[in-house]
Design a protein around this motif. Structure first.
Motif, PDB file in Angstrom:
ATOM      1  N   GLY A  25       0.805  -1.222   0.000  1.00  0.00           N
ATOM      2  CA  GLY A  25       0.000   0.000   0.000  1.00  0.00           C
ATOM      3  C   GLY A  25       0.836   1.270   0.000  1.00  0.00           C
ATOM      4  N   ASP A  26       2.090   1.209   0.483  1.00  0.00           N
ATOM      5  CA  ASP A  26       2.957   2.398   0.449  1.00  0.00           C
ATOM      6  C   ASP A  26       3.352   2.698  -0.991  1.00  0.00           C
ATOM      7  OD1 ASP A  26       2.962   2.601   3.191  1.00  0.00           O
ATOM      8  OD2 ASP A  26       4.871   1.531   3.449  1.00  0.00           O
ATOM      9  N   ARG A  27       3.471   3.967  -1.328  1.00  0.00           N
ATOM     10  CA  ARG A  27       3.886   4.325  -2.684  1.00  0.00           C
ATOM     11  C   ARG A  27       5.389   4.549  -2.768  1.00  0.00           C
ATOM     12  NH1 ARG A  27      -0.241   5.193  -0.070  1.00  0.00           N
ATOM     13  NH2 ARG A  27       0.016   7.448   0.002  1.00  0.00           N
ATOM     14  N   VAL A  28       5.949   4.137  -3.904  1.00  0.00           N
ATOM     15  CA  VAL A  28       7.383   4.291  -4.157  1.00  0.00           C
ATOM     16  C   VAL A  28       7.554   5.013  -5.489  1.00  0.00           C
ATOM     17  CG1 VAL A  28       9.543   3.053  -4.624  1.00  0.00           C
ATOM     18  CG2 VAL A  28       7.957   2.180  -2.876  1.00  0.00           C
ATOM     19  N   ALA A  29       8.287   6.118  -5.490  1.00  0.00           N
ATOM     20  CA  ALA A  29       8.550   6.832  -6.746  1.00  0.00           C
ATOM     21  C   ALA A  29       9.826   6.276  -7.369  1.00  0.00           C
ATOM     22  CB  ALA A  29       8.683   8.319  -6.489  1.00  0.00           C
ATOM     23  N   ILE A  30       9.805   6.104  -8.682  1.00  0.00           N
ATOM     24  CA  ILE A  30      10.970   5.573  -9.395  1.00  0.00           C
ATOM     25  C   ILE A  30      11.359   6.581 -10.470  1.00  0.00           C
ATOM     26  CG2 ILE A  30      11.821   3.690 -10.855  1.00  0.00           C
ATOM     27  CD1 ILE A  30       9.878   1.801  -9.394  1.00  0.00           C
ATOM     28  N   TYR A  31      12.609   7.036 -10.403  1.00  0.00           N
ATOM     29  CA  TYR A  31      13.092   8.071 -11.323  1.00  0.00           C
ATOM     30  C   TYR A  31      14.419   7.568 -11.868  1.00  0.00           C
ATOM     31  CZ  TYR A  31      14.233  13.005 -12.590  1.00  0.00           C
ATOM     32  OH  TYR A  31      14.546  14.177 -13.237  1.00  0.00           O
ATOM     33  N   LEU A  36       8.881  16.337 -10.901  1.00  0.00           N
ATOM     34  CA  LEU A  36       9.097  15.176 -10.038  1.00  0.00           C
ATOM     35  C   LEU A  36       8.500  15.434  -8.654  1.00  0.00           C
ATOM     36  CD1 LEU A  36      10.526  12.453  -9.402  1.00  0.00           C
ATOM     37  CD2 LEU A  36      12.606  13.770  -8.927  1.00  0.00           C
ATOM     38  N   ARG A  37       8.795  16.617  -8.110  1.00  0.00           N
ATOM     39  CA  ARG A  37       8.287  16.937  -6.773  1.00  0.00           C
ATOM     40  C   ARG A  37       6.763  16.874  -6.725  1.00  0.00           C
ATOM     41  NH1 ARG A  37       6.182  21.365  -5.143  1.00  0.00           N
ATOM     42  NH2 ARG A  37       7.097  22.511  -6.870  1.00  0.00           N
ATOM     43  N   SER A  38       6.088  17.479  -7.709  1.00  0.00           N
ATOM     44  CA  SER A  38       4.625  17.505  -7.633  1.00  0.00           C
ATOM     45  C   SER A  38       4.042  16.094  -7.741  1.00  0.00           C
ATOM     46  CB  SER A  38       4.036  18.438  -8.686  1.00  0.00           C
ATOM     47  OG  SER A  38       4.272  17.920  -9.966  1.00  0.00           O
ATOM     48  N   ARG A  39       4.715  15.220  -8.485  1.00  0.00           N
ATOM     49  CA  ARG A  39       4.236  13.839  -8.591  1.00  0.00           C
ATOM     50  C   ARG A  39       4.494  13.065  -7.303  1.00  0.00           C
ATOM     51  NH1 ARG A  39       4.844  15.972 -13.389  1.00  0.00           N
ATOM     52  NH2 ARG A  39       3.863  15.116 -15.263  1.00  0.00           N
ATOM     53  N   ILE A  40       5.672  13.279  -6.706  1.00  0.00           N
ATOM     54  CA  ILE A  40       5.955  12.603  -5.428  1.00  0.00           C
ATOM     55  C   ILE A  40       4.958  13.078  -4.368  1.00  0.00           C
ATOM     56  CG2 ILE A  40       7.624  12.296  -3.562  1.00  0.00           C
ATOM     57  CD1 ILE A  40       9.868  12.722  -5.584  1.00  0.00           C
ATOM     58  N   ALA A  52       1.377  11.629  -4.843  1.00  0.00           N
ATOM     59  CA  ALA A  52       1.275  10.207  -4.482  1.00  0.00           C
ATOM     60  C   ALA A  52       1.708   9.964  -3.041  1.00  0.00           C
ATOM     61  CB  ALA A  52       2.131   9.366  -5.425  1.00  0.00           C
ATOM     62  N   GLU A  53       2.294  10.974  -2.404  1.00  0.00           N
ATOM     63  CA  GLU A  53       2.863  10.844  -1.046  1.00  0.00           C
ATOM     64  C   GLU A  53       3.758   9.609  -0.957  1.00  0.00           C
ATOM     65  OE1 GLU A  53      -0.110  12.449   2.134  1.00  0.00           O
ATOM     66  OE2 GLU A  53      -1.252  11.343   0.610  1.00  0.00           O
ATOM     67  N   ALA A  54       4.741   9.589  -1.835  1.00  0.00           N
ATOM     68  CA  ALA A  54       5.655   8.442  -1.888  1.00  0.00           C
ATOM     69  C   ALA A  54       6.543   8.412  -0.647  1.00  0.00           C
ATOM     70  CB  ALA A  54       6.510   8.519  -3.144  1.00  0.00           C
ATOM     71  N   LYS A  55       6.856   7.203  -0.216  1.00  0.00           N
ATOM     72  CA  LYS A  55       7.683   7.022   0.972  1.00  0.00           C
ATOM     73  C   LYS A  55       9.165   6.947   0.603  1.00  0.00           C
ATOM     74  CE  LYS A  55       7.574   4.190   5.094  1.00  0.00           C
ATOM     75  NZ  LYS A  55       6.654   3.319   5.850  1.00  0.00           N
ATOM     76  N   VAL A  56       9.442   6.282  -0.504  1.00  0.00           N
ATOM     77  CA  VAL A  56      10.823   6.092  -0.947  1.00  0.00           C
ATOM     78  C   VAL A  56      10.924   6.537  -2.397  1.00  0.00           C
ATOM     79  CG1 VAL A  56      12.547   4.298  -1.501  1.00  0.00           C
ATOM     80  CG2 VAL A  56      11.323   4.205   0.676  1.00  0.00           C
ATOM     81  N   VAL A  57      12.083   7.103  -2.766  1.00  0.00           N
ATOM     82  CA  VAL A  57      12.355   7.415  -4.172  1.00  0.00           C
ATOM     83  C   VAL A  57      13.532   6.556  -4.608  1.00  0.00           C
ATOM     84  CG1 VAL A  57      12.952   9.204  -5.856  1.00  0.00           C
ATOM     85  CG2 VAL A  57      11.639   9.822  -3.807  1.00  0.00           C
ATOM     86  N   ILE A  58      13.395   5.902  -5.749  1.00  0.00           N
ATOM     87  CA  ILE A  58      14.524   5.126  -6.296  1.00  0.00           C
ATOM     88  C   ILE A  58      15.062   5.878  -7.511  1.00  0.00           C
ATOM     89  CG2 ILE A  58      15.299   2.885  -7.173  1.00  0.00           C
ATOM     90  CD1 ILE A  58      12.885   1.600  -5.806  1.00  0.00           C
ATOM     91  N   SER A  64       6.820  13.422   2.610  1.00  0.00           N
ATOM     92  CA  SER A  64       6.509  12.008   2.848  1.00  0.00           C
ATOM     93  C   SER A  64       7.717  11.091   2.646  1.00  0.00           C
ATOM     94  CB  SER A  64       5.380  11.574   1.899  1.00  0.00           C
ATOM     95  OG  SER A  64       5.786  11.785   0.556  1.00  0.00           O
ATOM     96  N   VAL A  65       8.733  11.579   1.927  1.00  0.00           N
ATOM     97  CA  VAL A  65       9.864  10.705   1.565  1.00  0.00           C
ATOM     98  C   VAL A  65      10.811  10.502   2.748  1.00  0.00           C
ATOM     99  CG1 VAL A  65      11.890  10.460   0.063  1.00  0.00           C
ATOM    100  CG2 VAL A  65       9.744  11.355  -0.861  1.00  0.00           C
ATOM    101  N   THR A  66      11.040   9.244   3.104  1.00  0.00           N
ATOM    102  CA  THR A  66      11.974   8.968   4.197  1.00  0.00           C
ATOM    103  C   THR A  66      13.342   8.533   3.681  1.00  0.00           C
ATOM    104  OG1 THR A  66      11.126   6.709   4.324  1.00  0.00           O
ATOM    105  CG2 THR A  66      10.141   8.311   5.828  1.00  0.00           C
TER     106      THR A  66
END
Ligand code: WTA
Length: 651
Positions: free
Chosen positions: A136-142, A175-179, A182-188, A216-218
């Motif tokens: 359920g947690d969201r992860v952003a991938i860039y 990128l910021r507005s998308r993260i 989605a309130e992503a927890k991690v960015v890869i 939201s990003v840890t």
């Protein structure tokens, strides 16, 4: 094979091309699919879902449409998408089959088997779990087109953590507005990549995005790709090779509900705010696999497949990651540009890996046409069996060139219409079955129902142009817009109640074949990428010197459409020699280089209706160098003369 005579306006393109009998005899797709789906559409989809996927728990109902337009497919079914894409092929004894032939732009290569990919995904899932990522947690991938992009997506899928892939060409702000949305927890991400022989960087954009917001990003997980120096935030940033390298290969996959969210992918809509398209698990994977198999005539033990799309777009999601891997196919992943070190790079890859099926975009084909036949001519392309096209209408000349020069006048060319929202292909010929017609996407795939209607929603007769609608739900349909259910209903289901409005113009010809005519809303299609006029306008007006801006998509020979902007400067601001360059750069920074206008015209006024709406149609006339159309609804008809006069001056 019968190539019937040319139709007016289609240059050298044949009007139709019959299936080759040898191909047809061996074809994966059969005409009986249409009949089966027509007789029992839901039964057809249920069969596809059961045959193509491995379910931990079988579903009890194929479609629940009681909450329309919010669909539930394969109700009660449970599966793990990543297990379906990798582990089960290993269990079936195909672990030694190559999953990815990766080729970096500098020429470095990696061969990754299904067994290796399975181990990588399990390790990455463990590493993400160790960072606290749960279902359920969201992860952003860039990330650029490197194997870790595929591994990262599948690791998220394995954990039931929806990913949100952001195209590596988007700016820090985009990128910021998308993260944030989605309130992503991690960015890869990674240090950087290579483009046209030079190292690029990605991590700085993540740093800039996180410096400005996205609380939201840890953690940021960083792949080392090109060794460029990166800034490091202790406690937040983690090297991929440390975390994934140290993680164990054992990971127990959990089965998720068929409707468990798989990913969010942002796409441009008609307003400035990108829409987070939401896809779920079972239906999405079933249709991705079904279309990959039948439209590309794929047999995993035979084919080497290559889709040139970036994972930042939906084509990369469905036809690099989920569709081909669900089938267990071998594919090529290439990091760089088609002209590095020379304009034959793609064709050298086709020859080197023996690519049998190639899927790309009309804009790329037109670019190759411009470069000339000598580049493909340097290579043996005889391994190719099927060629695909996606992203925009393919003009018959480009279709004919693609088939003749790349496909040796032998391969079927499949023109596939679909959208980020549809998740998978919807309208396309079936190779070996359909008599092909250059320029037309032709017919809804078995199981899909489409119609061309007029303003009032009435089906149109042959030859009349109207709007494309989808009249029945389909398994890979979007399940909504992230965080905005009402906008989902309003955007897609309100224009023609009960039917899905695609936003595309279309017509049927005398044979009933569907021709796509481009967007009917304020969405542009530049090189097969969707851009919103409103998004670029708001980027322009965020510049201190701009008072007002209007953006249109003008026809462009290579890119399909090109961004043309008209701007009014603020009182006092003078147009200097650098104004236009500065504004172009500004748009690049706000959104990304792909959004930079081809031209920007500084004007004194914009044509508006009495109700204050900008008449983009007239600006398009100017941008395309045509006589101006009907100006009677303008507040002041002389505005157009002033704009034209100003343009002549500046030329
Ligand atoms: C356009 C890309 C004509 C169309 C998969 C659609 C096409 C938009 C075709 C979706 C095609 C895509 N013929 N037009 N074969 N394929 N389009 O969401 O306007 O990036 O609405 O998905 O591209 O773009 P998107």
């Amino acid at each position: 094979m019968t190539d019937t005579t040319s139709q007016a306006g289609t240059g050298h393109a044949p009007r139709t091309v019959d299936p080759d009998p040898d191909f047809a005899a061996q074809a994966v797709a059969q005409a009986a699919l249409y009949e089966e789906a027509d007789t029992d559409r839901l039964g057809f989809w249920a069969r596809q879902a059961r045959e193509l996927l491995t379910w931990d728990t079988d579903f009890t109902q194929t479609l629940d449409w009681s909450g329309a337009p919010f669909a539930k497919w394969f109700v009660g079914g449970r599966l793990n998408v990543a297990v379906n894409c990798v582990d089960r092929h290993v269990e079936a004894g195909d672990g030694d089959r190559v999953a990815l032939h990766f080729e970096g732009e500098p020429g470095d290569t990696r061969t990754i088997t299904y067994a290796e990919l399975a181990a990588d995904v399990r390790r990455a899932a463990n590493a993400l779990a160790a960072l606290g990522v749960q279902a359920g947690d969201r992860v952003a991938i860039y990330l650029p087109m490197i194997p870790e992009a595929v591994v990262a997506m599948l690791a998220c899928a394995r954990l039931g953590a929806p990913h949100s892939v952001v195209f590596g060409g988007f700016s820090a702000d985009a990128l910021r507005s998308r993260i944030e949305d989605a309130e992503a927890k991690v960015v890869i991400t990674c240090d950087g990549s290579y483009r046209r022989g030079k190292p690029t960087t990605l991590k700085p954009a993540v740093d800039a995005a996180l410096a400005k917001g996205a609380p939201s990003v840890t953690n940021v997980l960083v792949v080392r790709r090109n060794g460029e120096a990166v800034d490091w935030t202790e406690g937040r940033d983690v090297w991929w090779h440390d975390a994934v390298g140290a993680a164990g290969e054992e990971h127990e996959a959990q089965a998720f509900d068929a409707e468990h969210p798989l990913y969010i992918l942002y796409t441009s809509g008609t307003t400035g705010k990108p829409k987070g398209i939401l896809h779920t698990s079972g239906g999405y994977l079933a249709q991705a696999a079904y279309t990959t198999k039948n439209v590309f005539d794929l047999r995993p033990e035979r084919d080497v497949y290559w889709c040139t799309a970036d994972v930042g777009w939906v084509t990369g999601h469905s036809y690099v990651v989920y569709g081909p891997l669900a089938l267990g196919v071998t594919q090529v992943v290439y990091e760089g540009t088609p002209d590095t070190p020379d304009k034959d790079r793609w064709w050298s890859l086709v020859e080197k890996y023996g690519v049998t099926v190639l899927y790309t975009a009309p804009t790329a084909i037109r670019t190759c046409m411009k470069w000339g036949e000598e580049y493909p001519g340097r290579h043996d392309l005889s391994s190719l069996r099927v060629l695909g096209s996606v992203g925009e209408p393919i003009n018959p000349e480009a279709w004919a060139w693609y088939r003749r020069v790349i496909g040796a006048d032998r391969t079927p060319v499949v023109d596939t219409w679909w959208q980020t929202e549809t998740g998978a292909m919807m309208i396309s010929p079936l190779p070996g079955v359909t008599t092909l017609k250059p320029g037309s996407a032709q017919v809804p795939l078995p199981g899909v129902a489409a119609e061309v209607v007029d303003d009032a929603g009435e089906p149109l007769g042959h030859g009349q142009a109207g709007y494309l609608v989808l009249t029945e739900p389909w398994p890979s349909m979007l399940r909504g817009l992230w965080g905005d259910p009402q906008r989902y209903v309003d955007t897609y289901w309100s224009r023609f109640p009960g039917r899905y409005f695609a936003g595309d113009g279309a017509k049927r010809d005398e044979d009933g074949d569907i021709w796509l005519l481009g967007r009917v809303d304020d969405v542009m299609n530049v090189s097969g990428h969707r851009l919103s006029t409103a998004e670029i306008e708001s980027a322009l007006v965020s510049h201190p010197t701009v008072a007002e801006a209007a953006v249109v998509g003008a026809t462009d020979e290579t890119t399909g459409q090109a961004v043309v902007a008209f701007v009014i400067l603020r009182g006092g601001a003078q147009e200097g020699p650098d104004t236009v360059r500065e504004l172009r750069e500004h748009v690049g920074q706000e959104i990304g280089p792909i959004a930079k206008p081809r031209s920007i015209m500084v004007v004194a006024e914009l044509p508006k209706t009495r109700s204050g709406k900008i008449m983009r149609r007239l600006l398009r006339d100017v941008a395309e160098n045509r006589a101006t159309g009907d100006v009677t609804t303008l507040t002041d008809a002389s505005v157009m003369d002033t704009i034209r006069a100003g343009m002549t001056r500046s030329e």
